[in-house]
Design an enzyme around this catalytic site. Structure first.
Site, PDB file in Angstrom:
ATOM      1  N   HIS A 100      17.244  36.016 -29.681  1.00 17.99           N
ATOM      2  CA  HIS A 100      18.462  36.601 -29.113  1.00 17.99           C
ATOM      3  C   HIS A 100      18.840  35.868 -27.831  1.00 17.99           C
ATOM      4  O   HIS A 100      17.990  35.361 -27.119  1.00 17.99           O
ATOM      5  CB  HIS A 100      18.287  38.099 -28.840  1.00 17.99           C
ATOM      6  CG  HIS A 100      17.097  38.398 -27.975  1.00 17.99           C
ATOM      7  ND1 HIS A 100      15.814  38.463 -28.478  1.00 17.99           N
ATOM      8  CD2 HIS A 100      16.989  38.616 -26.640  1.00 17.99           C
ATOM      9  CE1 HIS A 100      14.976  38.723 -27.490  1.00 17.99           C
ATOM     10  NE2 HIS A 100      15.658  38.819 -26.364  1.00 17.99           N
ATOM     11  N   HIS A 102      20.819  36.178 -24.163  1.00 21.20           N
ATOM     12  CA  HIS A 102      21.301  37.109 -23.139  1.00 21.20           C
ATOM     13  C   HIS A 102      22.586  36.563 -22.521  1.00 21.20           C
ATOM     14  O   HIS A 102      22.628  35.399 -22.107  1.00 21.20           O
ATOM     15  CB  HIS A 102      20.279  37.251 -22.004  1.00 21.20           C
ATOM     16  CG  HIS A 102      18.979  37.863 -22.411  1.00 21.20           C
ATOM     17  ND1 HIS A 102      18.666  39.177 -22.163  1.00 21.20           N
ATOM     18  CD2 HIS A 102      17.894  37.344 -23.038  1.00 21.20           C
ATOM     19  CE1 HIS A 102      17.442  39.436 -22.611  1.00 21.20           C
ATOM     20  NE2 HIS A 102      16.949  38.335 -23.144  1.00 21.20           N
TER      21      HIS A 102
HETATM   22  P1  5GP Z   1      13.539  39.537 -24.150  1.00 22.27           P
HETATM   23  O1  5GP Z   1      12.686  39.776 -22.939  1.00 22.27           O
HETATM   24  O2  5GP Z   1      12.748  39.664 -25.437  1.00 22.27           O
HETATM   25  O3  5GP Z   1      14.314  38.248 -24.055  1.00 22.27           O
HETATM   26  O4  5GP Z   1      14.637  40.640 -24.103  1.00 22.27           O
HETATM   27  C1  5GP Z   1      14.663  41.774 -24.900  1.00 22.27           C
HETATM   28  C2  5GP Z   1      15.806  42.600 -24.380  1.00 22.27           C
HETATM   29  O5  5GP Z   1      16.088  43.593 -25.333  1.00 22.27           O
HETATM   30  C3  5GP Z   1      15.497  43.308 -23.053  1.00 22.27           C
HETATM   31  O6  5GP Z   1      16.466  42.907 -22.082  1.00 22.27           O
HETATM   32  C4  5GP Z   1      15.588  44.784 -23.397  1.00 22.27           C
HETATM   33  O7  5GP Z   1      16.176  45.553 -22.366  1.00 22.27           O
HETATM   34  C5  5GP Z   1      16.407  44.792 -24.666  1.00 22.27           C
HETATM   35  N1  5GP Z   1      16.069  45.868 -25.597  1.00 22.27           N
HETATM   36  C6  5GP Z   1      14.822  46.188 -26.039  1.00 22.27           C
HETATM   37  N2  5GP Z   1      14.876  47.207 -26.918  1.00 22.27           N
HETATM   38  C7  5GP Z   1      16.196  47.534 -27.027  1.00 22.27           C
HETATM   39  C8  5GP Z   1      16.884  48.525 -27.779  1.00 22.27           C
HETATM   40  O8  5GP Z   1      16.291  49.315 -28.549  1.00 22.27           O
HETATM   41  N3  5GP Z   1      18.235  48.594 -27.629  1.00 22.27           N
HETATM   42  C9  5GP Z   1      18.923  47.729 -26.806  1.00 22.27           C
HETATM   43  N4  5GP Z   1      20.258  47.885 -26.739  1.00 22.27           N
HETATM   44  N5  5GP Z   1      18.294  46.778 -26.087  1.00 22.27           N
HETATM   45  C10 5GP Z   1      16.945  46.682 -26.190  1.00 22.27           C
END
Ligand code: 5GP
Ligand code: ZN
Length: 137
Positions: A100, A102
Site C-alpha cells: 500500500h 501512503h
Molecule cells: P504500514 O505501517 O504497514 O505501512 O501502514 C499500515 C497503515 O494501515 C497504518 O497507517 C494503519 O493506521 C493503517 N491501518 C491498519 N489497519 C487499518 C484498518 O483496519 N483500517 C484502516 N482504514 N486503516 C488501517
C-alpha cells in the site's frame, strides 16, 4: 488472501472502510490512524506483500493511480504539499503485509513527526473528509 485485513477491506465484507476511490486495479480509503487529516492509503486490489512482489506492468498503473488520488486529496484538503511513502518490510515499518502507498497531506505550518504521531478524527469527520475527496476527482 483470507487472513489479510486489506483484502478484507477491499472485499467490503467484515471490515468497513471510508472509501475515497475505486477502479479495477486499486482501492483507496482513509487511514484510520492518520498522520494528518486526509491521510489516504492506495492499495492494489491483488494481494502483493510489498513493492518487490508487484509486477512492473502493474507498478505503472499503480503509480498513475497514486498520482490521481494524491491530486484529489491535495485539492480537497487544500494541502500545501503531499508526502507519498511506502513501507516495505518490517524493518521499514510495514505493519500490514498487503502492499500500500501512503498519501499524506502536508501544510506549510504543520508539525510532523514522520508517522510517529497519529491524529484522531472527531465523530463524523472521516465520512466528511472522504466525501470531500471523492468530489475532487
Ligand atoms: P504500514 O505501517 O504497514 O505501512 O501502514 C499500515 C497503515 O494501515 C497504518 O497507517 C494503519 O493506521 C493503517 N491501518 C491498519 N489497519 C487499518 C484498518 O483496519 N483500517 C484502516 N482504514 N486503516 C488501517
Ligand atoms: Zn491482502
Amino acid at each position: 488472501m483470507t487472513s489479510c485485513i486489506f483484502c478484507k477491506i477491499i472485499a467490503k465484507g467484515e471490515i468497513p472502510s471510508t472509501e475515497v476511490y475505486e477502479d479495477d486495479n486499486v482501492y483507496a480509503f482513509l487511514d484510520n490512524s492518520p498522520s494528518s487529516i486526509g491521510h489516504t492509503l492506495v492499495v492494489p486490489k491483488k494481494h502483493y506483500e510489498n513493492l518487490f512482489d508487484i509486477p512492473d506492468a502493474e507498478l505503472g498503473i499503480l503509480g498513475a493511480r497514486v498520482k490521481k488520488v494524491a491530486r484529489a486529496v491535495k485539492d480537497a484538503l487544500k494541502a500545501d504539499g503531499i508526502n507519498i511513502s511506502m513501507n516495505n518490510g518490517r524493518a521499514a515499518g510495514q505493519v500490514v503485509f498487503h502492499a500500500h502507498i501512503h498519501i499524506i497531506p502536508r501544510f506549510n505550518d504543520d508539525i510532523f513527526s514522520h508517522g510517529k504521531e497519529r491524529k484522531q478524527y472527531r465523530d463524523g469527520e472521516m465520512v466528511e473528509i472522504a466525501s470531500k475527496i471523492r468530489k475532487s476527482f
